[in-house]
Design an enzyme around this catalytic site. Sequence first.
Site, PDB file in Angstrom:
ATOM      1  N   GLU A   1       0.777  -1.145   0.047  1.00  0.00           N
ATOM      2  CA  GLU A   1      -0.024  -0.098  -0.050  1.00  0.00           C
ATOM      3  C   GLU A   1       0.859   1.290  -0.078  1.00  0.00           C
ATOM      4  OE1 GLU A   1      -1.946  -0.805   3.771  1.00  0.00           O
ATOM      5  OE2 GLU A   1      -3.837  -1.771   2.595  1.00  0.00           O
TER       6      GLU A   1
ATOM      7  N   CYS B   1     -10.385   0.666   8.002  1.00  0.00           N
ATOM      8  CA  CYS B   1      -9.733   1.964   8.532  1.00  0.00           C
ATOM      9  C   CYS B   1     -10.441   2.827   7.615  1.00  0.00           C
ATOM     10  CB  CYS B   1      -8.218   1.815   8.034  1.00  0.00           C
ATOM     11  SG  CYS B   1      -7.595   1.215   6.484  1.00  0.00           S
TER      12      CYS B   1
END
Lengths: 631, 631
Positions: free
Chosen positions: A312, A408
Amino acid sequence: MSDMIRQFHIADPFWKRYEDLLTDVVIPYQEAALRDQIPDAEKSHSIANFKMAADVMARGAEPGEYYGMVFQDSDLAKWIEAAAYSLVQKPDADLEARLDEVIQTIQEAQYPDGYLNTYFTLKRPDKKWTNLREAHELYCAGHMIEAAVAYFEATGKRNLLDVMCRMADHIYERFVVQQMPGYPGHPEIELALMRLYKATGNEKYMELAAHFINVRGVDPEYFFKEAQKNDWCVWSREATDVQYMQAHQPVREMKVATGHAVRAVYLYSGMADLAATTGDASLVEACHRLWDNITNRQMYITGAIGSTVHGEAFTKDYDLPNATAYAETCASIGLIFFARRMLELEPQGRYADVMERALYNTVLAGMQLDGKRFFYVNPLEVLPGISGEVAGYKHDLPQRPKWYGCACCPPNVSRTIASIAKYAWGVKDQTVYAHLFMGGSLDLTEELGARISVTTRYPYEGSVVYELDGAPITLAVRIPEWSGHTKMVVDGMPMVVRPKDGYQYIKGASRVELYLDMEPKRFYANPKIATDSGLVAVQRGPLVYCAEGVDNEEEILSLRLPADGAIHVEDPTNELCGTVKLVAEGYSIQTDDSLYSTSRPKLKPTDIVMVPYYTWGNRGLNQMRVWLPEL
Amino acid sequence: MSDMIRQFHIADPFWKRYEDLLTDVVIPYQEAALRDQIPDAEKSHSIANFKMAADVMARGAEPGEYYGMVFQDSDLAKWIEAAAYSLVQKPDADLEARLDEVIQTIQEAQYPDGYLNTYFTLKRPDKKWTNLREAHELYCAGHMIEAAVAYFEATGKRNLLDVMCRMADHIYERFVVQQMPGYPGHPEIELALMRLYKATGNEKYMELAAHFINVRGVDPEYFFKEAQKNDWCVWSREATDVQYMQAHQPVREMKVATGHAVRAVYLYSGMADLAATTGDASLVEACHRLWDNITNRQMYITGAIGSTVHGEAFTKDYDLPNATAYAETCASIGLIFFARRMLELEPQGRYADVMERALYNTVLAGMQLDGKRFFYVNPLEVLPGISGEVAGYKHDLPQRPKWYGCACCPPNVSRTIASIAKYAWGVKDQTVYAHLFMGGSLDLTEELGARISVTTRYPYEGSVVYELDGAPITLAVRIPEWSGHTKMVVDGMPMVVRPKDGYQYIKGASRVELYLDMEPKRFYANPKIATDSGLVAVQRGPLVYCAEGVDNEEEILSLRLPADGAIHVEDPTNELCGTVKLVAEGYSIQTDDSLYSTSRPKLKPTDIVMVPYYTWGNRGLNQMRVWLPEL
């Protein structure tokens, strides 16, 4: 940073809809998700974990079974933060009571020495602080500190604030007083401690933030050593990539943004916060370098960052593929944090320009228009049958899922939108900065003896009217870089627009009219971005547009946008919550079925319908493209 | 298929250089690699494995330590095949003696019952035939059968042929006579058995090939069951993806090419071989469907296939990214095999067009011009600093390595080039097919009482002159699809070119002159290939061109090719073994350093120098791009 949360009352069509959506749909929906009440959605178990931990700590129960990611506590924290802010815009006694109840549970889950983390309480009580690399203890503490500050700012209540001061004291004792080695694998607590310092005035919290920033990367081997000592792990016993965690060098030596994008921008936000507060020159320089690297080399036109799914992460300068983009919603939220703190350091319009770009495009795209589904990943091109399905594209989902096991992003979007006022406004001495354009009323009676009322239909219309009363102040209005021909009228007189560092400063006026250039603009990428070669994007105001299959008869991939064709601005549509579509005079290319051909494709005049990127993926499975080939 | 290996003597500048390179450099180099004599290159150990296995089988030694991939035997087999063919073009008594010695070792390594595989002999003698999914026993047998047939064709010697007939008999006994279940995880033996059948006339080898083709995918669960029974594995105990191994359905039901690209095209080649021999209608149909799917939906303009690194596999129609391409050299070799067998099924130019495209572009690019380094992966765009370095691009090396631990490609290139004559020519009844254009002499005295001499400087010049003598025959000359304006002169008289299925048939002529259209051509990709949107490629003759950094002053990514500019053909250069460069009238775009800008990039007239794709990466680390944005 004066947070403006309680001072600004939003009242424009665009943001009022979002605020209502938050209070009426998103926050209740996310609360239901955290309470595991959404059918067919991935379980959160975040509140349940706290309840079980409270049972252990307060009632001596046997530990129940922890469920979720190691950082599941932070999902609840982010939701509390969002819910706290929403109480300001729309008081809700029931919600506040439920928040107090949840906070009571959190308080009960705390150790007598201040320690708080349900993963360790329930699962590994003997392993606290042994795995800073993976276990997210400091990260979860950071988010709960932010929640505590938000709830205090919103309600004046100290219940969660006191809990988190005790946790921060506990951390201070361990890392500063006892000088135990280590720093967070996932930065976040640095910026949270700066907020705690500002909310409480207690300098030891700034000292603790500075400590984590200062020791980071000084021993790049720290995480390797920690991993070697451990007989347990969350994901892997091996510490491999210290760049991934921004632990490869001292922060003051960093020149380019590297590693996990969310970790990176959270860290840089904390650094900018500290730099703005202390004026530390070498830290200011590092922030400038990192900001420039991200925004001039590693950012999508949508304000998205972190182009690869592998870690990521940031990759290399100009590597910004569209269809395989990672471009996490949370990373753009972190970029907004970084931008806002750079604005505190120095009011320069370029920071707010990026903040606006990330907010109106990637962050808003992260949430479905009905507030019920979310994107974690935000590609700039969607190819049905390939996106979300083929190896290499599996992370690029063409439609928003309900919830995520690693959740998240959804609560991060909520807390950002819920606190949007603090990004819109800034105050420095007698100057009020209008960083973003939002309608509503700003009451600065307490601070400056002044009030500002703003009327606008931004981002769909370009006029913003500020009416000021009370004590004379200086209003600093951002002139966005994208606005080619900006006009202003001050107290009825045209004013020559000559911004200083991106802001037009107007002293003592009682009415300021701003007319931004809302002509659709073609944007060209730096030629070093290989995937955008020969392509053009369209932006109107702050909104990047995209072509979606549902609006266009012709195959999206066949569309060609000529350099000189008109782009018409449509009247607001009933679709997509009243968005404004664009219709560009363009072409579709007509070819036979062959894979490669020497025949130059024939052009058929075609209207290309475009919608704002933030509205994509709201009408079923669909092709989508931001960058179109130019003719 | 008359293999033409011994009948055709190559004598044109292009292919003679390759043949000399093979005999003088590549085959000795690869022999040295197989004997582990190349410093700093990955160890092969392939011959050493056979020596140890021979010591075990013939001299009762304790097994030495096997080294290499489970299919290491096949590297030696492919090299034997290449070396065998090279003896035809250039007899070499020393090499032949070394081949006989190696064959002696192979023979000694064989079990009395015919079984042959050094991995199992040395490492797992009790596990033979228990893991068809992973262990490549049938695959290695297939390659050694091909080597045996080649050595027999080249020298008339039966030494290796007899060894491999015994192995084939052993396999026949097990799978056909004893009806043991199973089929190869990696197809290859099917096409090898068809070659063995044709070389020996023994129909049981065709029967065995048909068996493996017919049972494949009939029980898609076969590999799962096999994996469950096993207490050992090569890579993974779990069978997961049956599409990867083309085991998801019976071959006659297959509609699209799926899974590991090399496995796929090897299988389809065997199917086409069997279909061409038996005329089996449902198999013919399956071959047509698979051919059409690959060449109309899943092939790069360079004739490369298998676009993803994940499983080295086909993905979905039109998913053909350039910079992250996998595009394995071996897969294009397999596509050539498939094409050549489809030509046996029916002489249609489209098969030879693809064969030529794959050969002159991807396969030749697989080898450095000096014959010493090889590409496994063949991207169509190289970005220094990103290609080969960044996650997602790590497989796309910008320069050729010396050797690979998994060294399938280098010897595969060798055997293909060494046997190029069989792809160039075909004979059916009294018709001689010129599939590819190569200079030299074809002696068909034995078969047809005729000889053909060909003079050409193809692929750099478009004239090909055939002089025929002996008995009158029909010459079928392929008219490539890319040749827009083809001229022919037959016995001094212009002939109207009206090809039937891509071939111009000329009966009883003694001199045929062919003039192909060598104007550089712009090629456009189907708009459904997202990554090629708005881009154009340049091809001259069969050669796809690319722009490399070393030839161009301006940044490659800034180059723009206008639709109407001239493309000049340069005189042959001294660089790159006498290649012909192209110089296109084009532009480079000039921009400031900003990442995104509303300023339309300025155009600066620039000569764009292009070289054939097969020559790329021969001059150091370098930018490269096949598809350029069109203006």
